[in-house]
Design an enzyme around this catalytic site. Sequence first.
Site, short mmCIF file in Angstrom:
data_model
loop_
_atom_site.label_atom_id
_atom_site.label_comp_id
_atom_site.label_asym_id
_atom_site.label_seq_id
_atom_site.Cartn_x
_atom_site.Cartn_y
_atom_site.Cartn_z
CD GLU A 192 -18.15 -36.85 -88.78
OE1 GLU A 192 -17.04 -36.94 -89.23
OE2 GLU A 192 -18.02 -38.01 -87.99
CG HIS A 202 -17.06 -40.52 -84.93
ND1 HIS A 202 -17.20 -42.03 -86.32
CD2 HIS A 202 -16.57 -40.04 -85.81
CE1 HIS A 202 -16.51 -42.26 -86.85
NE2 HIS A 202 -16.77 -40.63 -87.24
CE LYS A 257 -13.46 -42.71 -89.64
NZ LYS A 257 -14.38 -43.38 -90.10
CD GLU A 314 -15.83 -45.17 -87.74
OE1 GLU A 314 -15.03 -44.85 -86.94
OE2 GLU A 314 -15.78 -44.63 -88.36
CB SER A 350 -17.27 -39.46 -97.97
OG SER A 350 -17.14 -40.32 -97.22
CG ASN A 398 -11.80 -39.55 -86.76
OD1 ASN A 398 -11.40 -39.85 -86.08
ND2 ASN A 398 -12.79 -40.02 -86.60
N GLY A 440 -17.36 -43.03 -94.82
CA GLY A 440 -16.12 -43.63 -95.28
C GLY A 440 -16.72 -44.53 -96.22
C1 PEP Z 1 -15.27 -39.46 -90.03
O1 PEP Z 1 -14.96 -40.52 -89.72
O2 PEP Z 1 -15.29 -38.99 -89.05
C2 PEP Z 1 -15.22 -39.04 -91.49
C3 PEP Z 1 -15.53 -38.13 -91.98
O3 PEP Z 1 -15.02 -40.52 -91.93
P1 PEP Z 1 -14.67 -40.41 -93.44
O4 PEP Z 1 -13.94 -38.78 -94.22
O5 PEP Z 1 -13.38 -40.84 -94.22
O6 PEP Z 1 -16.19 -40.43 -94.04
#
Ligand code: PEP
Length: 244
Positions: free
Chosen positions: A162, A90, A6, A92, A208, A4, A168
């Site tokens: 998630e 997601h 973003k 976000e 992460s 992803n 992040g």
């Molecule tokens: C994501 O944006 O779905 C995500 C898991 O980000 P990150 O791997 O940077 O934590």
Amino acid sequence: MAGNWKMYKTPAETHAFFEAFKPLVASDSRCDIVICPPFPDLHAAIKEADGSNVAIGAQNLYWGREGAVTGEVSGHMLQAVGCRYVIIAHSERRQYFGESEADVVRKAEAALEFELTPVICVGERLEERESGRTDEVLAEQFDGGIAPLSPDQFAKIVIAYEPVWAIGTGKTATPQIAADAHGFIRRRVNAKFGPDAANAVRILYGGSVKPDNVKNLMAEEEIDGALVGGASLDAKSFAAIVSF
Ligand code: PEP
């Protein structure tokens, strides 16, 4: 394994990524590889991925085929441009744009109508985990956003667990924490759609994921793949995750 991106990368940067990434994963046939760039990069990404083992997804869609909905993009448009997947809900988008469980259902149905595989995200916030409400939150998100789908629709989705506190932040869930949450979601699937559906559904972990922790996460039976943010922006790092 899904990346992803973003709100990162221009079309020129997309081109450079694929030049480096494709040869690194060309012989990898163990998993489906998906990159989800921002809308303006979709055309470049689809062109670059053509004929390769990489599929392209979008990060969002709006329900309906077309209409007076300024600033939105439909499943019909994503299908026409060559997308095969779309991320829905997601954290976000839940957090910054107030996406509700009802939106998740509408978006998933719209994605399926246009033959896109929805990758539906669920996950608890830090305060919810700390107050012992993880299972309750996952149940609410599953019951409100996923359970209303028909069994046929459900068979075509991917779920991504998630935990918001791991996205992040560099704080990965331990393999055990992730596996427990995946197990909870799978039991919920079993109760609603039956054991075959619970066995078959792919549940990705996201939060992460990096080249140095992916192996331990993927060693868990319950974890079927990863949704990767930051570490998917670099060709070498995402290739290392894909071929962990
Ligand atoms: C994501 O944006 O779905 C995500 C898991 O980000 P990150 O791997 O940077 O934590």
